[in-house]
Design an enzyme around this catalytic site. Structure first.
Site, short mmCIF file in Angstrom:
data_model
loop_
_atom_site.label_atom_id
_atom_site.label_comp_id
_atom_site.label_asym_id
_atom_site.label_seq_id
_atom_site.Cartn_x
_atom_site.Cartn_y
_atom_site.Cartn_z
N LYS A 22 40.88 43.08 55.42
CA LYS A 22 41.97 43.07 54.43
C LYS A 22 41.64 43.98 53.26
O LYS A 22 42.46 44.79 52.84
CB LYS A 22 42.17 41.65 53.90
CG LYS A 22 43.05 41.55 52.67
CD LYS A 22 43.26 40.13 52.19
CE LYS A 22 42.15 39.62 51.33
NZ LYS A 22 42.18 40.08 49.92
N ASN A 23 40.41 43.89 52.76
CA ASN A 23 40.07 44.62 51.54
C ASN A 23 39.79 46.10 51.78
O ASN A 23 39.52 46.84 50.83
CB ASN A 23 38.90 43.94 50.84
CG ASN A 23 39.31 42.56 50.33
OD1 ASN A 23 40.49 42.21 50.33
ND2 ASN A 23 38.33 41.76 49.95
N ARG A 92 46.90 40.72 44.33
CA ARG A 92 46.08 41.46 43.37
C ARG A 92 46.18 42.96 43.66
O ARG A 92 46.20 43.78 42.75
CB ARG A 92 44.64 40.98 43.48
CG ARG A 92 43.61 41.80 42.75
CD ARG A 92 43.64 41.61 41.28
NE ARG A 92 42.62 42.44 40.62
CZ ARG A 92 42.50 42.52 39.30
NH1 ARG A 92 43.31 41.83 38.52
NH2 ARG A 92 41.58 43.29 38.74
N CYS A 116 44.67 35.62 43.87
CA CYS A 116 44.08 34.28 43.82
C CYS A 116 43.71 33.92 42.38
O CYS A 116 43.27 34.75 41.60
CB CYS A 116 42.82 34.23 44.68
SG CYS A 116 43.18 34.21 46.44
N ARG A 121 42.07 37.86 35.65
CA ARG A 121 41.97 39.03 36.54
C ARG A 121 42.46 40.28 35.76
O ARG A 121 43.49 40.84 36.02
CB ARG A 121 42.83 38.84 37.80
CG ARG A 121 42.58 37.60 38.64
CD ARG A 121 41.29 37.54 39.41
NE ARG A 121 41.02 38.56 40.39
CZ ARG A 121 41.33 38.47 41.69
NH1 ARG A 121 42.03 37.47 42.11
NH2 ARG A 121 40.99 39.42 42.54
N PRO A 122 41.69 40.67 34.73
CA PRO A 122 42.15 41.79 33.90
C PRO A 122 42.20 43.11 34.68
O PRO A 122 41.59 43.22 35.76
CB PRO A 122 41.10 41.87 32.80
CG PRO A 122 39.89 41.25 33.38
CD PRO A 122 40.37 40.18 34.31
N ILE A 123 42.91 44.08 34.16
CA ILE A 123 42.97 45.41 34.79
C ILE A 123 42.58 46.50 33.80
O ILE A 123 42.89 47.68 34.00
CB ILE A 123 44.39 45.69 35.35
CG1 ILE A 123 45.46 45.62 34.25
CG2 ILE A 123 44.72 44.76 36.51
CD1 ILE A 123 46.80 46.18 34.69
N ASP A 124 41.86 46.12 32.74
CA ASP A 124 41.49 47.11 31.71
C ASP A 124 40.67 48.26 32.30
O ASP A 124 40.88 49.42 31.92
CB ASP A 124 40.73 46.43 30.58
CG ASP A 124 39.53 45.60 31.08
OD1 ASP A 124 39.57 45.11 32.22
OD2 ASP A 124 38.55 45.47 30.33
N LEU A 125 39.80 47.97 33.25
CA LEU A 125 38.97 49.05 33.84
C LEU A 125 39.84 50.03 34.62
O LEU A 125 39.60 51.24 34.63
CB LEU A 125 37.88 48.45 34.72
CG LEU A 125 36.87 47.53 34.03
CD1 LEU A 125 35.90 46.94 35.03
CD2 LEU A 125 36.12 48.27 32.92
N ASP A 306 33.04 36.59 47.84
CA ASP A 306 34.07 36.09 48.77
C ASP A 306 33.47 35.17 49.83
O ASP A 306 34.21 34.44 50.48
CB ASP A 306 34.78 37.25 49.46
CG ASP A 306 35.59 38.07 48.48
OD1 ASP A 306 35.99 39.19 48.82
OD2 ASP A 306 35.79 37.59 47.34
N ARG A 398 46.87 34.77 53.66
CA ARG A 398 46.80 36.07 52.97
C ARG A 398 45.67 36.92 53.54
O ARG A 398 45.73 38.14 53.51
CB ARG A 398 46.56 35.87 51.47
CG ARG A 398 47.72 35.18 50.78
CD ARG A 398 47.52 35.15 49.30
NE ARG A 398 47.06 36.46 48.84
CZ ARG A 398 46.36 36.65 47.73
NH1 ARG A 398 46.03 35.61 46.99
NH2 ARG A 398 45.99 37.85 47.35
#
Ligand code: EPZ
Length: 417
Positions: A22-23, A92, A116, A121-125, A306, A398
């Protein structure tokens, strides 16, 4: 909504080819936006997260056609620059479309991704990476507006974020100038993303290490890719056999991608043999598993976050106490409530958990609250005495392609009703 009925205590035996990762497939699907020629993706897993990514591609104007386990994506017709909140919140990985979209269109408007509930779950990076490539990024009213064709640059990630590394790669490949990513994540899925992009004509080097370099200005053509085996699904399958007892050969996965998991299962008392693309494991039901002193999650090549939940389910019935430290997410013990209902003796302190092995777990009605936590509850149910009723399957579906088919093939009494 269907639920899973699992009869525990049945030893598992047989062989299973593990699904595509998946990833790995999710960033590759986003990367299809970078070319106007068709991309053929084989060994593509049938998952709800893949369906969500296909829905985003359709919304943007691309076509996606399934041919068995192969998905053919043609993004020639992609002509939209916005992804609505509903589609962004579906998973995500929706944020993975931001980099390639702004590289292709010169602008993109998205909202914040779902995924999840593992803590913030920030997205600043991600946004800092795109800014370093010359994009103007504005956040406001729950939306993110990204403008300006990327021009290349140096990105120094404060943390080796998998998603931010992938977004930076996807945007950098579409940039005019060269890009360097420092402190990049090193996961096998990132190595496959590099291979995929180079198949389309990009010039990316260094994936698997901490410095990735990208030659800008390449026009990408179409190509083919076969998705690598899912190392976390393999870890979950092995955990199920370790917990219930039996013997399995897992095919289609590189053992090196989950070597830390194999090492732990060996230390616990399982027999493990690995080959080029398969792993064999045997656990004698007569011999109780042994606890290991401590397990801490870490960025690859460390022990994968995981796999933390499925492996914790194994150690719930090991002799002795195992100390778990979850270093990647602040709320990744959602499965412990269900394990408690099944008789596990686990004490949580913040992001650490003391797992004192008990002789047997017993069946119970339990609920999955996230993807890998759901895998853990299935693993525990396979080892438990009696019947477990597991709901929250929307989380499990998922990332696991028909979990009951995988374990059922090995003899497990696992039925979705
Ligand atoms: C990827 O998520 C995986 N998902 C996750 O797998 C996995 O747990 C995670 O990497 C870590 O290995 C996919 O690949 C689709 P991160 P991602 O960015 O990219 C912080 C599963 O079960 N961070 O490496 O979201 C973040 O809060 C899923 O298959 C920031 O602070 O993970 C976390 O603490 C769950 N700012 C840490 O970095 C950012 O901008 C690691 O996150 C991004 C991340």
């Amino acid at each position: 909504m269907s639920v899973m009925y699992i009869e525990g205590g049945v030893p598992l035996e047989g062989a299973w080819r593990v699904q595509g990762a998946k990833n790995s497939v999710l960033p590759i699907l986003a990367g299809c936006l970078l070319t106007k020629e068709p991309v053929t993706i084989s060994n593509c897993p049938r998952l709800s997260d893949v369906d969500a990514a296909v829905d985003i591609l359709h919304h943007l104007g691309a076509t996606c056609v399934w041919e068995g386990e192969t998905l053919v994506v043609d993004a020639a017709g992609a002509n939209h620059t916005c992804i609505d909140q509903g589609r962004m919140r579906a998973m995500r990985s929706s944020i993975m479309f931001l980099g390639p979209l702004v590289a292709r269109m010169g602008k993109a408007k998205v909202s914040y991704p779902g995924g999840c509930e593992l803590g913030p779950r920030p997205i600043d990076l991600h946004l800092e990476a795109l800014t370093a490539l010359g994009c103007q990024v504005h956040e406001g009213q729950g939306e993110i507006l990204c403008q300006g064709r990327p021009r290349g640059g140096v990105i120094h990630l404060r943390f080796p974020s998998v998603g931010a590394t992938e977004n930076a790669m996807l945007c950098g490949v579409g940039a005019e100038g060269d890009t360097t990513i420092l402190n990049a994540a090193r996961e096998p899925e990132i190595v496959q993303l590099q291979q995929f992009l180079n198949t389309l004509g990009a010039k990316v080097t260094g994936a698997g290490g901490s410095v990735i370099t990208i030659r800008g200005g390449c026009t990408l053509h179409g190509g083919q890719v076969s998705i690598i085996g899912d190392r976390i699904v393999a870890a979950t399958l092995l955990a199920g056999v370790a917990a219930a007892g039996g013997e399995v050969q897992v095919d289609g996965v590189d053992w090196r991608h989950l070597s830390t998991v194999l090492q732990l299962l060996e230390q616990a008392g399982c027999q493990v043999r690995s080959g080029v693309d398969h792993i064999w494991l045997r656990r004698d039901r007569g011999a109780p598993l042994r606890a290991v002193p401590s397990i801490a999650t870490a960025p690859y090549p460390g022990f994968p976050t995981d796999a933390q939940a499925p492996i914790m389910a194994v150690f719930a019935t090991a002799r002795g106490t195992t100390f778990f430290r979850e270093t990647m997410f602040s709320n990744r013990f959602g499965h412990v409530a269900g394990l408690h209902k099944m008789g596990a003796d686990i004490t949580i302190h913040g992001t650490t958990a003391w797992v004192r092995g008990v002789r047997r777990l017993h069946g119970a009605s339990v609920t999955a609250t996230d993807l890998r936590g759901g895998g853990a509850l299935a693993v525990a149910a396979l080892a438990a005495e009696g019947q477990t009723v597991l709901d929250g399957l929307e989380h499990i579906d998922r990332g696991y392609e028909r979990l009951e088919k995988m374990f059922g093939h090995l003899g497990a009494k696992m039925e979705r009703r």
